[in-house]
Scaffold this active site. Structure first.
Site, mmCIF file in Angstrom:
data_model
loop_
_atom_site.group_PDB
_atom_site.id
_atom_site.type_symbol
_atom_site.label_atom_id
_atom_site.label_comp_id
_atom_site.label_asym_id
_atom_site.label_seq_id
_atom_site.Cartn_x
_atom_site.Cartn_y
_atom_site.Cartn_z
ATOM 1 N N SER A 48 1.369 -15.049 4.037
ATOM 2 C CA SER A 48 1.082 -14.171 5.173
ATOM 3 C C SER A 48 0.053 -14.772 6.125
ATOM 4 C CB SER A 48 0.544 -12.850 4.623
ATOM 5 O OG SER A 48 -0.054 -12.090 5.647
ATOM 6 N N GLU A 70 -2.200 -13.159 7.238
ATOM 7 C CA GLU A 70 -3.491 -12.568 6.841
ATOM 8 C C GLU A 70 -4.374 -13.600 6.135
ATOM 9 O OE1 GLU A 70 -5.021 -9.189 7.084
ATOM 10 O OE2 GLU A 70 -3.760 -9.538 8.811
ATOM 11 N N TYR A 86 -6.221 -8.152 0.072
ATOM 12 C CA TYR A 86 -4.807 -8.539 0.227
ATOM 13 C C TYR A 86 -4.711 -10.005 0.653
ATOM 14 C CZ TYR A 86 -0.251 -9.059 2.519
ATOM 15 O OH TYR A 86 0.979 -9.517 2.908
HETATM 16 P P1 NAP Z 1 7.048 -3.675 1.869
HETATM 17 O O1 NAP Z 1 8.048 -2.994 2.741
HETATM 18 O O2 NAP Z 1 5.718 -3.049 1.658
HETATM 19 O O3 NAP Z 1 7.738 -3.918 0.438
HETATM 20 C C1 NAP Z 1 6.976 -4.302 -0.675
HETATM 21 C C2 NAP Z 1 7.882 -4.380 -1.877
HETATM 22 O O4 NAP Z 1 7.106 -4.759 -3.029
HETATM 23 C C3 NAP Z 1 8.588 -3.064 -2.237
HETATM 24 O O5 NAP Z 1 9.952 -3.329 -2.458
HETATM 25 C C4 NAP Z 1 7.893 -2.644 -3.523
HETATM 26 O O6 NAP Z 1 8.780 -1.967 -4.399
HETATM 27 C C5 NAP Z 1 7.575 -4.009 -4.136
HETATM 28 N N1 NAP Z 1 6.562 -3.920 -5.188
HETATM 29 C C6 NAP Z 1 5.371 -3.295 -5.145
HETATM 30 N N2 NAP Z 1 4.755 -3.389 -6.346
HETATM 31 C C7 NAP Z 1 5.577 -4.097 -7.162
HETATM 32 C C8 NAP Z 1 5.527 -4.511 -8.527
HETATM 33 N N3 NAP Z 1 4.484 -4.212 -9.302
HETATM 34 N N4 NAP Z 1 6.561 -5.208 -9.027
HETATM 35 C C9 NAP Z 1 7.640 -5.505 -8.254
HETATM 36 N N5 NAP Z 1 7.773 -5.134 -6.972
HETATM 37 C C10 NAP Z 1 6.740 -4.437 -6.429
HETATM 38 O O7 NAP Z 1 6.778 -5.169 2.415
HETATM 39 P P2 NAP Z 1 7.601 -6.043 3.477
HETATM 40 O O8 NAP Z 1 7.073 -5.754 4.824
HETATM 41 O O9 NAP Z 1 9.034 -5.947 3.184
HETATM 42 O O10 NAP Z 1 7.053 -7.499 3.117
HETATM 43 C C11 NAP Z 1 7.677 -8.291 2.127
HETATM 44 C C12 NAP Z 1 6.696 -9.332 1.621
HETATM 45 O O11 NAP Z 1 6.247 -10.151 2.696
HETATM 46 C C13 NAP Z 1 5.430 -8.772 0.995
HETATM 47 O O12 NAP Z 1 5.044 -9.650 -0.037
HETATM 48 C C14 NAP Z 1 4.415 -8.829 2.116
HETATM 49 O O13 NAP Z 1 3.111 -8.892 1.590
HETATM 50 C C15 NAP Z 1 4.835 -10.103 2.795
HETATM 51 N N6 NAP Z 1 4.557 -10.200 4.216
HETATM 52 C C16 NAP Z 1 4.959 -9.208 5.057
HETATM 53 C C17 NAP Z 1 4.763 -9.350 6.412
HETATM 54 C C18 NAP Z 1 5.223 -8.300 7.391
HETATM 55 O O14 NAP Z 1 4.771 -8.321 8.532
HETATM 56 N N7 NAP Z 1 6.136 -7.415 7.006
HETATM 57 C C19 NAP Z 1 4.151 -10.521 6.910
HETATM 58 C C20 NAP Z 1 3.767 -11.517 6.015
HETATM 59 C C21 NAP Z 1 3.989 -11.354 4.670
HETATM 60 P P3 NAP Z 1 8.620 -0.412 -4.866
HETATM 61 O O15 NAP Z 1 9.693 0.328 -4.151
HETATM 62 O O16 NAP Z 1 8.884 -0.508 -6.324
HETATM 63 O O17 NAP Z 1 7.243 0.026 -4.517
HETATM 64 O O1 F7E Z 2 -2.131 -3.379 11.251
HETATM 65 C C1 F7E Z 2 -4.638 -2.126 13.664
HETATM 66 C C2 F7E Z 2 -5.173 -2.668 12.352
HETATM 67 O O2 F7E Z 2 -1.294 -2.263 9.179
HETATM 68 C C3 F7E Z 2 -2.092 -4.177 12.404
HETATM 69 C C4 F7E Z 2 1.326 -6.324 6.678
HETATM 70 O O3 F7E Z 2 2.726 -6.406 6.706
HETATM 71 O O4 F7E Z 2 1.121 -7.853 8.521
HETATM 72 C C5 F7E Z 2 0.774 -6.550 8.077
HETATM 73 O O5 F7E Z 2 -0.643 -6.393 8.013
HETATM 74 C C6 F7E Z 2 -3.356 -3.987 13.237
HETATM 75 C C7 F7E Z 2 -4.652 -4.101 12.431
HETATM 76 O O6 F7E Z 2 -0.576 -4.651 9.768
HETATM 77 C C8 F7E Z 2 -4.150 1.439 13.171
HETATM 78 O O7 F7E Z 2 -6.594 -2.554 12.275
HETATM 79 C C9 F7E Z 2 -5.148 0.167 14.612
HETATM 80 O O8 F7E Z 2 -5.554 -4.894 13.139
HETATM 81 O O9 F7E Z 2 0.329 -2.789 11.046
HETATM 82 P P1 F7E Z 2 -0.863 -3.169 10.275
HETATM 83 P P2 F7E Z 2 -1.516 -5.826 9.220
HETATM 84 O O10 F7E Z 2 -2.765 -5.327 8.636
HETATM 85 O O11 F7E Z 2 -1.621 -6.833 10.304
HETATM 86 C C10 F7E Z 2 0.610 -8.917 7.708
HETATM 87 C C11 F7E Z 2 1.084 -10.222 8.302
HETATM 88 C C12 F7E Z 2 0.916 -8.760 6.278
HETATM 89 O O12 F7E Z 2 1.080 -9.734 5.546
HETATM 90 C C13 F7E Z 2 0.779 -7.375 5.713
HETATM 91 O O13 F7E Z 2 1.478 -7.252 4.484
HETATM 92 O O14 F7E Z 2 -3.339 -2.674 13.769
HETATM 93 N N1 F7E Z 2 -4.566 -0.649 13.687
HETATM 94 N N2 F7E Z 2 -4.917 1.448 14.313
HETATM 95 C C14 F7E Z 2 -3.933 0.112 12.776
HETATM 96 N N3 F7E Z 2 -3.216 -0.220 11.697
HETATM 97 C C15 F7E Z 2 -2.684 0.792 10.964
HETATM 98 N N4 F7E Z 2 -1.927 0.500 9.883
HETATM 99 N N5 F7E Z 2 -2.878 2.117 11.300
HETATM 100 C C16 F7E Z 2 -3.610 2.488 12.386
HETATM 101 O O15 F7E Z 2 -3.785 3.675 12.654
#
Ligand code: NAP
Ligand code: F7E
Length: 341
Positions: free
Chosen positions: A134, A136, A158
């Protein structure tokens, strides 16, 4: 024979797009599901009918070994994680176990099932492993835009857990010759995004206000900047990475950055609303440590993989607002939603 893929995190946003993409590519797709009565599993059964399910949990080493033995995958995509950043402060240890140690357990399951040791490295025909790293991990950024060589400075439990998983994936590649790669993905969104993330919170908030179901939207830090892309494009990149001749890590993002304020403006604008009448800034939603600015340099993915994003920020916001207007107008529940667009 069809190639076999095992996806952890199949019930999440990315799991659904990746499964659809791999099915279109002719794969036999297996999803790892956890829990005794996980409601999201029935949604997967309904909407991804061609995906086969196998039980397992990233907290349970034995279950991962059993899953790999049963599925005999050609490719493993580790998308499972505690992925909501604020939750990682509330449950730091669980985040470390699932998001960090889960990577170790999955790599070990592959290593053990493949009979790989330090002296007998991985050979050809080995299982290929994708780790969902990520942006992050860049956290308090040292340079902009961020590329594969930018140093990490994670700002949340995270981000720290993802950094462990990232380096471990690299270490298994170097120690055992495993085909193990990380995609360093910047934020990617869609109408299937969890309702707690800011883009979806905003698109749902706009839809509720437009339909007269709410009269305000409470948000935290409006100044944070992110590089937001469309999740379907990013799932395609994951697959492309595992087809490369050499195992390497790639940054995936659009190369553009927008503030949360700009996101809000675009989303309310897409519904013909003036955001300043409805958005309330709530200090309680600010994070203990913020990631202020993310912007990808995806040049390596473009030149080596031929990957390009196809959806602009403006198109993404309009797509999400339209989907949530349709969902709520039809009486749908974003938490129970069984009609993914
Ligand atoms: P998401 O919608 O939050 O999905 C997370 C998945 O992890 C769910 O299917 C959840 O399944 C599973 N999980 C949670 N705890 C688990 C456990 N103990 N064992 C097995 N599975 C478990 O996340 P996403 O947005 O699809 O992202 C997919 C991956 O990419 C994640 O690793 C996230 O950190 C990473 N990522 C996301 C972004 C983004 O912007 N979306 C960017 C960079 C990296 P349950 O239904 O069982 O809870
Ligand atoms: O926040 C700001 C908050 O929760 C984005 C995950 O998929 O992407 C995601 O992480 C920004 C932050 O995503 C609210 O402070 C303001 O600066 O949508 P977010 P994230 O934290 O960037 C990365 C790449 C991952 O890997 C993660 O798994 O938005 N913000 N106001 C808020 N965010 C939330 N959630 N809610 C608010 O009310």
């Amino acid at each position: 024979m069809a190639r076999r893929a095992l996806i952890t995190g199949i019930t999440g946003q990315d799991g659904s797009y990746l499964a659809e993409h791999l099915l279109r590519e002719g794969y036999e797709v297996w999803g790892l599901v956890r829990g005794q009565a996980n409601p999201r599993v029935s949604r997967v059964r309904q909407l991804l009918q061609d995906v086969r399910l196998v039980r397992g949990d990233l907290l349970d080493q034995g279950s991962l070994i059993s899953a790999v033995e049963k599925v005999q995958p050609d490719e493993v995509y580790n998308l499972g994680a505690i992925s909501f950043v604020p939750m990682s402060w509330e449950q730091a240890e669980l985040t470390a176990e699932v998001t960090g140690m889960g990577v170790l357990r999955m790599l070990e399951a592959i290593r053990v099932c493949s009979g790989i040791t330090a002296s007998r490295g991985a050979g050809s025909g080995q299982i290929r492993f994708y780790q969902a790293s990520s942006s992050e991990m860049f956290g308090q950024v040292r340079e902009t835009p961020q590329n594969e060589r930018t140093p990490f400075h994670p700002r949340s439990p995270y981000g720290v857990a993802k950094t462990y998983g990232h380096f471990l994936t690299q270490n298994y590649r170097e120690s055992y010759g495993m085909y193990a790669v990380s995609g360093i993905l910047f934020n990617h969104e869609s109408p299937r995004r969890g309702a707690e993330f800011v883009t979806r919170k905003v698109s749902l908030g706009v839809a509720r206000i437009k339909l007269g179901l709410a009269d305000e939207l409470r948000l935290g830090n409006l100044e944070a900047r992110r590089d937001w892309g469309f999740a379907g494009d990013y799932a395609r990149a994951m697959h492309m990475m595992l087809q490369a001749a050499e195992p390497e890590d790639y940054v995936i993002g659009t190369g553009r950055t927008q503030s949360v304020r700009e996101l809000v403006e675009a989303a309310f604008g897409a519904a013909g609303l003036d955001w300043e009448r409805y958005v309330v800034c709530d200090q309680a939603l600010h994070r203990p440590a913020e990631v202020d600015l993310l912007c990808a340099d995806p040049k390596k993915a473009r030149t080596q993989l031929g990957w390009e994003p196809t959806v602009t920020f403006e198109e993404l916001v309009a797509m999400m607002v339209e989907a949530d207007l349709n969902l709520l107008a039809g009486g749908g529940d974003p938490h129970q939603d069984s009609s993914w667009p």
